[in-house]
Design a protein around this motif. Structure first.
Motif, mmCIF file in Angstrom:
data_model
loop_
_atom_site.group_PDB
_atom_site.id
_atom_site.type_symbol
_atom_site.label_atom_id
_atom_site.label_comp_id
_atom_site.label_asym_id
_atom_site.label_seq_id
_atom_site.Cartn_x
_atom_site.Cartn_y
_atom_site.Cartn_z
ATOM 1 N N ALA A 152 0.830 -1.212 0.000
ATOM 2 C CA ALA A 152 0.000 0.000 0.000
ATOM 3 C C ALA A 152 0.861 1.258 0.000
ATOM 4 C CB ALA A 152 -0.903 -0.017 1.223
ATOM 5 N N ASN A 153 0.250 2.355 -0.413
ATOM 6 C CA ASN A 153 0.834 3.690 -0.308
ATOM 7 C C ASN A 153 0.286 4.330 0.962
ATOM 8 O OD1 ASN A 153 2.426 4.196 -2.868
ATOM 9 N ND2 ASN A 153 0.469 3.501 -3.723
ATOM 10 N N ILE A 154 1.159 4.518 1.936
ATOM 11 C CA ILE A 154 0.720 4.920 3.271
ATOM 12 C C ILE A 154 1.448 6.182 3.715
ATOM 13 C CG2 ILE A 154 0.608 4.233 5.704
ATOM 14 C CD1 ILE A 154 0.257 1.359 4.805
ATOM 15 N N LEU A 155 0.685 7.133 4.221
ATOM 16 C CA LEU A 155 1.237 8.359 4.769
ATOM 17 C C LEU A 155 1.663 8.110 6.211
ATOM 18 C CD1 LEU A 155 -1.512 10.648 3.282
ATOM 19 C CD2 LEU A 155 0.935 10.976 2.851
ATOM 20 N N ALA A 156 2.954 8.304 6.484
ATOM 21 C CA ALA A 156 3.471 8.015 7.827
ATOM 22 C C ALA A 156 4.791 8.742 8.040
ATOM 23 C CB ALA A 156 3.690 6.512 8.004
ATOM 24 N N PRO A 157 5.026 9.259 9.244
ATOM 25 C CA PRO A 157 6.354 9.797 9.556
ATOM 26 C C PRO A 157 7.390 8.685 9.516
ATOM 27 C CG PRO A 157 4.714 10.478 11.183
ATOM 28 C CD PRO A 157 4.089 9.399 10.357
#
Length: 262
Positions: A152-157
């Protein structure tokens, strides 16, 4: 009051955008808040002053929680509460980026009922009301249908990928992306542009409240890092991290994360 409250937030966001855009981010006066609470600019305070006056005059019976206002326990006695971040992504704003957002929500008995995330310099107006769907510039939103969190394409620090956070003791293989504004990350998941977002640090309610409803009304699931439902207008104003995704990826992420205290 359902449509009227959402219209009120939309109008306030449009005016807030006009106020904020009068300032040039890199030249706006900026200083650090006490106790390492992050930066603030004169634009944040100008937007907050307008919102505090306009919204509270429009709904005098509602409580008030804003990043840039002194807090009062009086809000805990209110059935409905405004939860406001005048500018989410202040560092981004101060650097001259266009990825900062206004994030406004109304909570009723701890649950978000109306939400707006507005990026004036990108002309993106995300809106949602409980049971009414999630929209961007009038287009109805739906979360991604991708169902494999490993790809998946995941937004995360970046620190969230540290092996210590995961049952496997290895960094996950998903594709990591980042946006400075938490509200924008949540809105981007609601729009289906990204498959999920995670943040494992304690998170302020005003960063999350509007995006929480955007994702849920787009067919997704939100929770804290342990899978517990999010609740707002709490005494400490913080959430135990946040996960947002479609049902499948949300469950897989939650199961893959270690259940540890922040």
């Amino acid at each position: 009051m359902q449509a009227a409250d959402l219209d009120l937030l939309i109008q306030a966001a449009e005016q807030a955008g006009d106020i904020a855009c009068r300032y040039t981010g890199p030249t706006a006066k900026r200083w650090d808040k006490p106790d390492g609470a992050g930066p603030v600019t004169e634009a944040d305070l100008a937007v907050n002053a307008y919102l505090e006056d306009h919204l509270q005059n429009a709904r005098p019976s509602y409580g008030w929680l804003s990043e840039e206002s002194a807090d009062s326990d009086l809000r805990l006695t209110k059935d409905c509460v405004f939860i406001i971040d005048p500018i989410d992504g202040t560092r981004s704003f101060a650097e001259g980026s266009r990825t900062w957002a206004h994030s406004f929500a109304i909570a009723q008995q701890g649950h978000i009922t109306h939400a707006v995330v507005y990026l004036p310099q990108r002309d993106l107006m995300f809106t949602a009301s409980s049971g009414g769907g999630s929209f961007c510039n009038g287009r109805q939103l739906e979360v991604s249908a991708h169902n494999d969190w490993n790809t998946a394409n995941i937004l995360a620090p970046k620190p969230n990928l540290s092996p210590e956070h995961w049952h496997t003791n290895e960094s996950p293989s998903f594709q990591r992306h980042f946006r400075p504004s938490l509200a924008y990350r949540l809105a981007s998941v609601a729009s289906g542009k990204f498959d999920a977002m995670i943040t494992l640090r304690a998170s302020w309610e005003w960063d999350i409240a509007a995006g929480d409803l955007l994702i849920r009304e787009a067919g997704g699931v939100t929770s804290d890092r342990t899978g517990q439902a999010l609740r707002f207008n709490t005494a400490d104003k913080k959430l135990n991290g946040v996960l947002g995704a479609n049902q499948t990826i949300h469950q897989d992420l939650q199961e893959a994360l270690r259940d540890v205290s922040l």
